[in-house]
Scaffold this motif. Structure first.
Motif, PDB file in Angstrom:
ATOM      1  N   VAL A  48       0.779  -1.191   0.176  1.00  0.00           N
ATOM      2  CA  VAL A  48       0.037  -0.032  -0.011  1.00  0.00           C
ATOM      3  C   VAL A  48       0.983   1.308   0.081  1.00  0.00           C
ATOM      4  O   VAL A  48       1.940   1.437   0.734  1.00  0.00           O
ATOM      5  CB  VAL A  48      -1.076  -0.067   1.295  1.00  0.00           C
ATOM      6  CG1 VAL A  48      -1.827   1.213   1.318  1.00  0.00           C
ATOM      7  CG2 VAL A  48      -1.817  -1.345   1.285  1.00  0.00           C
ATOM      8  N   VAL A  87      -3.212   0.499  -3.735  1.00  0.00           N
ATOM      9  CA  VAL A  87      -2.974  -0.894  -3.340  1.00  0.00           C
ATOM     10  C   VAL A  87      -2.225  -1.264  -4.649  1.00  0.00           C
ATOM     11  O   VAL A  87      -2.753  -1.331  -5.759  1.00  0.00           O
ATOM     12  CB  VAL A  87      -4.171  -1.798  -3.198  1.00  0.00           C
ATOM     13  CG1 VAL A  87      -3.534  -3.034  -2.966  1.00  0.00           C
ATOM     14  CG2 VAL A  87      -4.843  -0.979  -2.025  1.00  0.00           C
ATOM     15  N   VAL A 136      -4.751  -6.283   2.540  1.00  0.00           N
ATOM     16  CA  VAL A 136      -4.738  -4.663   2.848  1.00  0.00           C
ATOM     17  C   VAL A 136      -4.631  -4.496   4.134  1.00  0.00           C
ATOM     18  O   VAL A 136      -4.037  -3.835   4.788  1.00  0.00           O
ATOM     19  CB  VAL A 136      -5.672  -4.112   1.912  1.00  0.00           C
ATOM     20  CG1 VAL A 136      -5.857  -2.544   2.422  1.00  0.00           C
ATOM     21  CG2 VAL A 136      -5.549  -4.087   0.257  1.00  0.00           C
TER      22      VAL A 136
END
Ligand code: SMO
Length: 696
Positions: free
Chosen positions: A554, A561, A663
């Motif tokens: 990230v 991303v 993430v």
């Protein structure tokens, strides 16, 4: 032949523009159709001034709700007990039920004239925002003593997941072309389910089905969005009958974004009771599934799947799961590739990660401990699902090995030491494929050639080639000598179609069975020509499954991303054509990535659609796709003749939560614990900024 990656026999023609889609079908002097659509989400239609529109050159007729009020309703698959019937208006009459609902129809000599006619219509609608919101269907699954298990648990973790509403967005929008004749109608329909299209049209309009021939020609993608019948399509058929003339309607992209069924939108809340070793003891889950004001055939399927597929591949003996399906104030919702399977996987995989963090285990370790053990399948789980075949721990091992999970962990540690936001995500998923029947009529002609006519259909996913491979294998013939017919209610036996990951598992098994019978008759000495009709019913749903591993980085400055690694291990049972299976996984992954990172249907506070074009609704593009390493693990199922399980939805099920977990893992050093998909740069950047404000 089975197990070989033969090229799709229709692909070259389609690529050259030589396919035949509904818009390509030649009709004799057709009337073109366009719809006036509701400009507001809910209100009372007071008046509609049609005088000016009738003056528009080329306009032939204008119809309103009164003209079609006598038509019947679409049937709804009752996978959940239905508490309240929903209406199925063809054109709005009195009440306007959703933004984009057809209010009036204009028939004209050209498509442009029809559109001009629509623009000359003046509706007077008193907007009132009073949308129906009572429960349409609900169900609960309870086994064991959940309260006691939560009491004795060492840890309880809870997650909330809000899935974005998604627009399925096949390359070809909805389309229907109707040829009128004294004897009956021929209908070219961009559909996944041509036989159901015929039976539902006949019932809704009140006709003998024998008077309707439905043909699904080349279909430019569907993804669940074309598994049902739309009011616009019913209207087109009614109009052809009424005017005794051909009618064509081809939706544009904006009309599809506005009024075709959306998918997802489900909200899931889950609580998992865990002991100190990370063993899952009990699951409580509440699923809230949205529907629109009218229900497509499979409207209840996403909510049903999102609930009943729990607790996924995990051995959780004690459950309290409920699902509530109700309108959310916006337009129609239906199945979209995955259809509740991604939602079930997402809840379990978020819970597994939350439990791993709480107990202090690696996410891979906690999954190894809790999936059904090697050798445990087949088994009937606590939700009542018969998990037919496979080896779940072996799939975790295979994925760990193929991805080199330990090396990914080292790289993550190094990246973090460099100050980067680096994360790893895992997902274990299940993909139940459909049940019921499918048919095949196989004719072995005197010249040795073979025709396979299947009741199943194709939507650009290569079934013609796969079925030819099955026939060639069983009859021991060259592939070229086999032709395959699909998607025509007149020349093919009745069947279901291309839904629920059933095309190969059931449709392919029907072809396999008919060919086996032919081969046996031939070996006993019967002479050509020979014909066999197979009505094949599987012994139950075959459960595909798999493990996805995703690594992300990230960007701290932008919130963007980058997927730096993706490995998929899928068990689809026996593979007829490995390249097609891989194509399904890759395409599904792209759509899963869309949900995870960018796609969302957005309405403003007034209920207006902000994502009305592909400038605003963010579909993934080729450059958004990472390299995806695809590995297969073939454990054939005993539940169908071919041993095949579904794989058509795999990518959309496994990818979203693998990416979401990765993430959130990347953001975990900042203390960010949860975010809803889609994980747009804006959302991530805001979360990073908020976290950095808290810990300067
Ligand atoms: S979402 Mo699929 O067409 O069953």
């Amino acid at each position: 032949m089975i197990g070989q990656s033969h090229p799709d026999r229709r692909a070259a023609a389609r690529l050259r523009g030589a396919g035949c889609f509904v818009a390509d079908v030649a009709l004799d002097a057709p009337l073109h159709l366009a719809f006036l659509r509701a400009p507001v989400g809910a209100g009372q239609l007071a008046t509609l001034d049609i005088a000016g529109a009738l003056e528009v050159p080329g306009v032939v007729a204008i119809h309103t709700g009164d003209d079609v009020a006598h038509l019947g309703k679409l049937s709804v698959n009752p996978v959940l007990p239905i508490l309240r019937e929903a209406p199925y208006p063809i054109l709005a009459r009195g009440r306007v039920l959703h933004l984009g609902q057809p209010i009036a129809a204009v028939l004209a000599e050209t498509a442009h004239a029809a559109q001009d006619g629509v623009e000359a219509l003046w509706p007077d609608i008193a907007e009132d925002g009073e949308a129906e919101d009572a429960t349409v269907a609900e169900r609960t699954w309870r086994t064991g003593d959940c309260v006691a298990e939560f009491d004795r648990a060492d840890h309880v973790v809870e997650v909330h997941v809000q899935h974005p509403r998604l627009a399925p967005s096949p390359m070809e929008p909805r389309a229907i072309a109707v040829a009128w004749g004294e004897e009956g109608l021929t209908i070219w329909h961009s559909t996944q389910t041509p036989h159901r299209s015929r039976s539902e049209l006949a019932r809704i309009i009140g006709l003998d089905p024998a008077r309707l021939r439905v043909i699904a020609p080349d279909v430019g993608g569907a993804f669940g969005m074309k598994a049902s019948l739309y009011p616009e399509e019913v209207f087109a058929v009614w109009a052809a009958l009424h005017h005794r003339q051909a009618v064509r309607w081809c939706a544009n992209r904006g009309e599809d974004l506005l009024s075709a069924t959306h998918g997802r939108g489900i909200r899931s809340i889950g609580r998992l009771a865990v002991d100190k070793n990370g063993m899952f003891l009990a699951l409580q889950a509440e699923i809230r599934a949205p529907v629109g004001p009218w229900l497509p055939n499979s409207a209840l399927v996403p909510g049903w799947n999102a609930a009943r597929i729990l607790p996924g591949g995990y051995d959780v003996p004690t459950l309290d799961i409920s699902v509530d399906v109700r309108p959310d104030g916006h337009g129609p919702v239906g199945i979209y590739r995955g259809a509740g399977r991604p939602e079930a996987a997402c809840l379990m995989e978020r819970l597994a990660d939350a439990a791993a963090r709480k107990v202090g285990l690696d996410p891979l370790t906690i999954r190894r401990r809790n999936v059904h053990a090697s050798g445990a399948l087949p088994l009937r789980n606590a939700t009542g699902n018969y998990l037919d075949s496979g080896d779940y721990p072996a799939a975790l091992e295979a994925a760990s090995e193929a991805a080199d999970y330990p090396a990914l962990q080292v790289r993550r540690a190094e990246a973090r030491a460099d100050g980067k936001l680096s994360g790893l995500g895992l997902a274990f998923y299940l993909e139940p494929s459909g049940e019921g029947f499918e048919t095949a009529r196989v004719t072995w002609r005197a010249d040795g050639s073979v025709e396979v006519a299947s009741g199943s259909s194709s939507q650009g996913h290569g079934r013609e080639t796969a079925y030819a491979q099955i026939a060639a294998e069983v009859l021991d013939l060259p592939l070229d000598g086999i032709t395959v017919r699909q998607g025509d209610t007149e020349t093919c036996p009745a069947g279901i179609g291309a839904v629920a990951s059933r095309g190969t598992a059931i449709g392919g098994s029907a072809v396999f069975t008919a060919c086996e019978r032919l081969r046996a008759r031939r070996l006993k000495g019967e002479t050509l020509p020979l014909r066999e009709d197979a009505h094949y019913e599987n012994a139950g749903q075959a459960w595909g499954y798999g493990v996805y591993v995703v690594a992300v980085e990230v960007d701290r400055e932008t919130g963007a991303v980058e997927i730096t690694h993706a490995t998929c291990v899928d068990d689809a049972g026996r593979l007829v054509n490995p390249a097609f299976a891989e194509g399904q996984i890759r395409g599904g992954f792209a759509q899963g990535l869309g949900e995870a990172l960018m796609e969302e249907v957005v309405f403003d506070a007034d209920g207006q659609l902000l994502t009305g074009s592909l400038m605003d609704y963010a579909l993934p593009r080729a450059t958004d796709m990472p390299d995806v390493a695809i590995h297969s693990s073939e454990h054939p199922t005993a539940l169908n003749a071919l041993g095949a399980k579904g794989v058509g939805e795999a990518g959309t099920i496994g990818a979203p939560v693998a990416i979401l977990n990765a993430v959130l893992d990347a953001l975990s050093p900042l203390g960010v614990r949860d975010l809803d998909m889609p994980l747009t740069p804006c959302k991530i950047w805001s979360a990073i900024a908020a976290a950095e404000r808290e810990t300067p």
